[in-house]
Design an enzyme around this catalytic site. Sequence first.
Site, PDB file in Angstrom:
ATOM      1  N   CYS A 103      15.781  10.223  73.117  1.00  0.00           N
ATOM      2  CA  CYS A 103      14.984  10.771  72.017  1.00  0.00           C
ATOM      3  C   CYS A 103      14.243   9.661  71.275  1.00  0.00           C
ATOM      4  O   CYS A 103      13.129   9.860  70.780  1.00  0.00           O
ATOM      5  CB  CYS A 103      15.860  11.558  71.053  1.00  0.00           C
ATOM      6  N   HIS A 145      19.917  11.320  65.799  1.00  0.00           N
ATOM      7  CA  HIS A 145      18.758  11.783  66.555  1.00  0.00           C
ATOM      8  C   HIS A 145      17.498  11.201  65.916  1.00  0.00           C
ATOM      9  O   HIS A 145      17.419  11.051  64.692  1.00  0.00           O
ATOM     10  CB  HIS A 145      18.716  13.315  66.546  1.00  0.00           C
ATOM     11  N   ASN A 201      10.377  16.632  65.853  1.00  0.00           N
ATOM     12  CA  ASN A 201      11.554  16.489  66.698  1.00  0.00           C
ATOM     13  C   ASN A 201      11.086  16.387  68.151  1.00  0.00           C
ATOM     14  O   ASN A 201      10.392  17.282  68.644  1.00  0.00           O
ATOM     15  CB  ASN A 201      12.454  17.727  66.526  1.00  0.00           C
TER      16      ASN A 201
END
Length: 605
Positions: free
Chosen positions: A153, A339, A359
């Site tokens: 990520c 994250h 995101n």
Amino acid sequence: MSVQIPNLTNLAEGLKKNIKGISSAFLKLEFDHAKTAKDAPVDDVAQQAIKEALPKNQAGLLVTGALEDALQSCKKRVEAIAKQCHMTNRRFRDIEFDLEKDQFSCRFGLEGPDSPWSPSAVKRVTDIFDKPVFFGPDGPNASDVRQGGLGDCWFLAALSAISTIDGLVEKICVARDEEVGVYGFVFFRDCVWKTIIIDDLLLWSMPKYDELNPREKALYHNERETYHNVVEKSGKGLLYARSGTVGETWVPLIEKAYAKLHGDYAALEGGFLSEGIEDLTGGVATSFQMSDLLSTDRFWTDELQHADRHTRLFGVGLTLNAELSGIAEPTVQGLWPAHAYSVLRARECRGKRFVVVRNPWGNSEWTGAWADGAKEWKGEWLGVLGELGHEFGDDGQFVMEYSDFLSVFQLIDRATLFDSSWIMSSYWLRVPPQPALHPWTYGDAYYYIKLDKASSTVIVLAQTDDRYIKGLHGEAPMWYLDFLVYEKESKEMVGISGISLGSQRSVSCEVRLEAGEYIVLPRVEPMDRGLLEVNRPKSLSFWKMVLTKSSSTTLLPVRALYGVAASSVVFWLNARNRDCSLQITKYGKRSITSPARQKWHWKST
């Protein structure tokens, strides 16, 4: 005839025993002179050093002499491969990173998977999409990036962030021939631009229609064509990253190239957005805690506003203690801990401050105030959506008010990009480490910097990138880094490195230096003193980088490589300050593998 397969475990152990020979190849001395560019416009009003250090024209890839070489080499290699493929009537297959013939190594490297695995299908992009294109009609943008079954990520969030700058992704994706399936990219690693060539084979996670059981086929009305259109041609079956635009291939292919740069996909598991932006652009990044901000107003005006000018890029993250909450996967109003999120824009609209965040999953958004469809979006505020460049939809992009942004996120990754008016040079050296027990002091190595004119400067101390040697180094000690900058004559301290609380790869400081001579004192401390006593390197390697502008920018990096730290000081000179000469003299207080004293006098031309 029997063929003997070498044991991977024995191979890894053999490589570890010969690690000193491998590491010496990585730690060669480098001094990289970059090319100057056109003069940048001079500001009418003098600004603060931190603002003066920012690019005045479009920021992008850090321009060095090695960049031009890497771009030309990449183009020539792609052209040569395409020519050969047309001659033989064959598509390109990359034997250096062959997902079909050597899937285990390409996915897991030497360490191997943590659990039992089975090979995935491998398809060319032409077998996945009816009409594949590298870039869609709108070109690359942040909304294209969708994370897959890999814990990268941080890299994909970095890719989303740089996608907000027009033309920057295109500069990284240097050359391609989509007909034969060959693609060339450049990345910045350990102060040098690297060329990576790949084919168009990608890992596929979904079974063929004929491999479905009767119950699964019924989900698609027992129609092969329906399954083909819904699953196969949508691209959703890709094992790793994909684009949100059907048929677009730049996202999975740049992820594949980055995996090849580091040896395998598993090497990309876990990281920081700041590291990804550095590798993609050559910028300088740091990580800090939101709670350390002295003035949130100044952070908004002096730093976040530069995100719109594309001179700074930001990522954010948060932490939660699952044990205290008693929840297996706790979230904060839809936001996940551990994250990486990209900061796309920061805008002030009708007296309120808003931050647009994304995101990299391409879904799972903020559910608090000003979330998509929230009660705050009514009346005149609906007109603000256009000003923010935002639309409602489950695409991973969301809006937060600045006050919520500050209270929810805890860690900030910030990267500064440089335009073509900046110049970089670098130098590597080795210094013996201090014993595990020693006074807390500077001076393992030191550098003299001489400036003929006043200049803003960025100094960076960074460790070498050990991501691409995972599985080889065993338990090598990692290092805490910091440094001081002193004025030589007055002995006055004029700069000190910041504390990086996220990525430990580098520390840096931005400081305005007047004309004169300065001393840089780096310090490298082991994170685990006990481990250092067990596995103590004979020497530490450092590289020295300097960047200078009409403000000068100085980077001083150090990194750990098989228990050997590497460091450098980097100076950038701005083309519009052509008559500003810069002299770097390096001294080592202890014995070093390079000559005890070396000088360079470099003048912009």
